[in-house]
Write a protein that holds these residues in place. Sequence first.
Motif, PDB file in Angstrom:
ATOM      1  N   THR B  27       0.833  -1.208   0.000  1.00  0.00           N
ATOM      2  CA  THR B  27       0.000   0.000   0.000  1.00  0.00           C
ATOM      3  C   THR B  27       0.863   1.253   0.000  1.00  0.00           C
ATOM      4  O   THR B  27       2.077   1.187   0.154  1.00  0.00           O
ATOM      5  CB  THR B  27      -0.922   0.013   1.226  1.00  0.00           C
ATOM      6  N   SER B  28       0.234   2.386  -0.142  1.00  0.00           N
ATOM      7  CA  SER B  28       0.992   3.640  -0.123  1.00  0.00           C
ATOM      8  C   SER B  28       1.545   3.866   1.281  1.00  0.00           C
ATOM      9  O   SER B  28       0.964   3.418   2.268  1.00  0.00           O
ATOM     10  CB  SER B  28       0.098   4.806  -0.538  1.00  0.00           C
ATOM     11  N   ILE B  29       2.670   4.546   1.339  1.00  0.00           N
ATOM     12  CA  ILE B  29       3.375   4.720   2.609  1.00  0.00           C
ATOM     13  C   ILE B  29       3.775   6.167   2.831  1.00  0.00           C
ATOM     14  O   ILE B  29       3.838   6.951   1.883  1.00  0.00           O
ATOM     15  CB  ILE B  29       4.641   3.835   2.666  1.00  0.00           C
ATOM     16  N   ASN B  30       4.040   6.504   4.079  1.00  0.00           N
ATOM     17  CA  ASN B  30       4.655   7.782   4.409  1.00  0.00           C
ATOM     18  C   ASN B  30       6.170   7.653   4.466  1.00  0.00           C
ATOM     19  O   ASN B  30       6.890   8.560   4.077  1.00  0.00           O
ATOM     20  CB  ASN B  30       4.146   8.311   5.744  1.00  0.00           C
ATOM     21  N   ASN B  31       6.614   6.522   4.999  1.00  0.00           N
ATOM     22  CA  ASN B  31       8.047   6.276   5.036  1.00  0.00           C
ATOM     23  C   ASN B  31       8.319   4.779   5.082  1.00  0.00           C
ATOM     24  O   ASN B  31       7.407   3.978   5.331  1.00  0.00           O
ATOM     25  CB  ASN B  31       8.703   6.979   6.242  1.00  0.00           C
ATOM     26  N   LEU B  46      18.032   1.194  11.524  1.00  0.00           N
ATOM     27  CA  LEU B  46      19.176   1.523  10.690  1.00  0.00           C
ATOM     28  C   LEU B  46      18.979   2.839   9.946  1.00  0.00           C
ATOM     29  O   LEU B  46      19.841   3.715   9.964  1.00  0.00           O
ATOM     30  CB  LEU B  46      19.421   0.406   9.675  1.00  0.00           C
ATOM     31  N   ILE B  47      17.844   2.969   9.272  1.00  0.00           N
ATOM     32  CA  ILE B  47      17.660   4.123   8.400  1.00  0.00           C
ATOM     33  C   ILE B  47      16.182   4.275   8.063  1.00  0.00           C
ATOM     34  O   ILE B  47      15.438   3.287   8.015  1.00  0.00           O
ATOM     35  CB  ILE B  47      18.523   3.953   7.129  1.00  0.00           C
ATOM     36  N   LEU B  48      15.757   5.500   7.873  1.00  0.00           N
ATOM     37  CA  LEU B  48      14.385   5.816   7.479  1.00  0.00           C
ATOM     38  C   LEU B  48      14.434   6.632   6.209  1.00  0.00           C
ATOM     39  O   LEU B  48      15.223   7.579   6.104  1.00  0.00           O
ATOM     40  CB  LEU B  48      13.686   6.593   8.593  1.00  0.00           C
ATOM     41  N   ILE B  49      13.613   6.259   5.237  1.00  0.00           N
ATOM     42  CA  ILE B  49      13.529   7.019   4.002  1.00  0.00           C
ATOM     43  C   ILE B  49      12.073   7.427   3.798  1.00  0.00           C
ATOM     44  O   ILE B  49      11.162   6.606   3.939  1.00  0.00           O
ATOM     45  CB  ILE B  49      14.097   6.216   2.795  1.00  0.00           C
ATOM     46  N   ARG B  50      11.861   8.697   3.501  1.00  0.00           N
ATOM     47  CA  ARG B  50      10.503   9.192   3.350  1.00  0.00           C
ATOM     48  C   ARG B  50      10.010   8.930   1.932  1.00  0.00           C
ATOM     49  O   ARG B  50      10.793   8.748   1.005  1.00  0.00           O
ATOM     50  CB  ARG B  50      10.444  10.676   3.668  1.00  0.00           C
ATOM     51  N   ASN B  52       8.951  10.784  -0.290  1.00  0.00           N
ATOM     52  CA  ASN B  52       9.365  11.735  -1.325  1.00  0.00           C
ATOM     53  C   ASN B  52      10.879  11.712  -1.560  1.00  0.00           C
ATOM     54  O   ASN B  52      11.400  12.538  -2.296  1.00  0.00           O
ATOM     55  CB  ASN B  52       8.923  13.155  -0.963  1.00  0.00           C
ATOM     56  N   GLU B  53      11.562  10.772  -0.933  1.00  0.00           N
ATOM     57  CA  GLU B  53      12.997  10.607  -1.149  1.00  0.00           C
ATOM     58  C   GLU B  53      13.242   9.387  -2.021  1.00  0.00           C
ATOM     59  O   GLU B  53      12.482   8.410  -1.979  1.00  0.00           O
ATOM     60  CB  GLU B  53      13.729  10.452   0.195  1.00  0.00           C
ATOM     61  N   ARG B  54      14.305   9.410  -2.766  1.00  0.00           N
ATOM     62  CA  ARG B  54      14.625   8.286  -3.669  1.00  0.00           C
ATOM     63  C   ARG B  54      15.838   7.504  -3.203  1.00  0.00           C
ATOM     64  O   ARG B  54      15.959   6.306  -3.494  1.00  0.00           O
ATOM     65  CB  ARG B  54      14.862   8.801  -5.082  1.00  0.00           C
ATOM     66  N   GLU B  55      16.720   8.170  -2.484  1.00  0.00           N
ATOM     67  CA  GLU B  55      17.947   7.502  -2.036  1.00  0.00           C
ATOM     68  C   GLU B  55      18.431   8.158  -0.757  1.00  0.00           C
ATOM     69  O   GLU B  55      18.285   9.372  -0.578  1.00  0.00           O
ATOM     70  CB  GLU B  55      19.014   7.611  -3.130  1.00  0.00           C
ATOM     71  N   LYS B  56      19.017   7.332   0.106  1.00  0.00           N
ATOM     72  CA  LYS B  56      19.548   7.860   1.346  1.00  0.00           C
ATOM     73  C   LYS B  56      20.770   7.042   1.748  1.00  0.00           C
ATOM     74  O   LYS B  56      20.823   5.828   1.511  1.00  0.00           O
ATOM     75  CB  LYS B  56      18.490   7.804   2.444  1.00  0.00           C
ATOM     76  N   HIS B  57      21.747   7.706   2.335  1.00  0.00           N
ATOM     77  CA  HIS B  57      22.981   7.042   2.738  1.00  0.00           C
ATOM     78  C   HIS B  57      23.192   7.235   4.231  1.00  0.00           C
ATOM     79  O   HIS B  57      22.850   8.267   4.802  1.00  0.00           O
ATOM     80  CB  HIS B  57      24.179   7.648   2.006  1.00  0.00           C
ATOM     81  N   SER B  58      23.793   6.203   4.849  1.00  0.00           N
ATOM     82  CA  SER B  58      24.209   6.310   6.243  1.00  0.00           C
ATOM     83  C   SER B  58      25.393   5.388   6.431  1.00  0.00           C
ATOM     84  O   SER B  58      25.246   4.173   6.481  1.00  0.00           O
ATOM     85  CB  SER B  58      23.070   5.914   7.188  1.00  0.00           C
TER      86      SER B  58
END
Lengths: 115, 111
Positions: B27-31, B46-50, B52-58
């Motif tokens: 289903t659709s998500i917020n994050n 570990l990491i949260l991606i919203r 409206n984001e496509r890529e995230k690094h940590s």
Amino acid sequence: KAGVTQTPRYLIKTRGQQVTLSCSPISGHRSVSWYQQTPGQGLQFLFEYFSETQRNKGNFPGRFSGRQFSNSRSEMNVSTLELGDSALYLCASSLRADKNTGELFFGEGSRLTVL
Amino acid sequence: SQQGEEDPQALSIQEGENATMNCSYKTSINNLQWYRQNSGRGLVHLILIRSNEREKHSGRLRVTLDTSKKSSSLLITASRAADTASYFCATDEGSSYKLIFGSGTRLLVRP
């Protein structure tokens, strides 16, 4: 800052008994969630509490209940235990008050074995 | 019910190699979040991606999110034996105050 504390860590019960598990969230966290983890079903959401109010409940029978106290500590209770209730019960706390769930901080879990 | 399904279920690699895990949701998500669990222990965020984001690094972690395909991937670069654990993706259901976890990927990093 102390993490999420769950007690007891391990317990063994027999069918038909009841059990109460306790969770102390991180100081300042008002949201507490409970999850059941089993090899077959994975991580299943039980319920979430915020400021002593249950805001959501998973698809579990009425034998599973919980509550939250004014200091944000939470307990969950399982009555009339069945063999299938054997699981790792995980508690998690969060700062988030709104509906968009943010990062959860988990305790080490309470491992329940039902004989 | 489980929102996310992860692939592969198990992954065995040599230390120093990269590990890629994939997650699909319904289903659709917020994050979307990724967690790690050492055997029988609690989960660690570990990491949260919203959405409206496509890529995230940590650090050595890279997460991608494709909302059109309802999928995410977690890349661990230069893996270490200490990375041996189960990795779970988790999504919210919009306005529900809960996270729904995927089935997890068991990663074994051989020294």
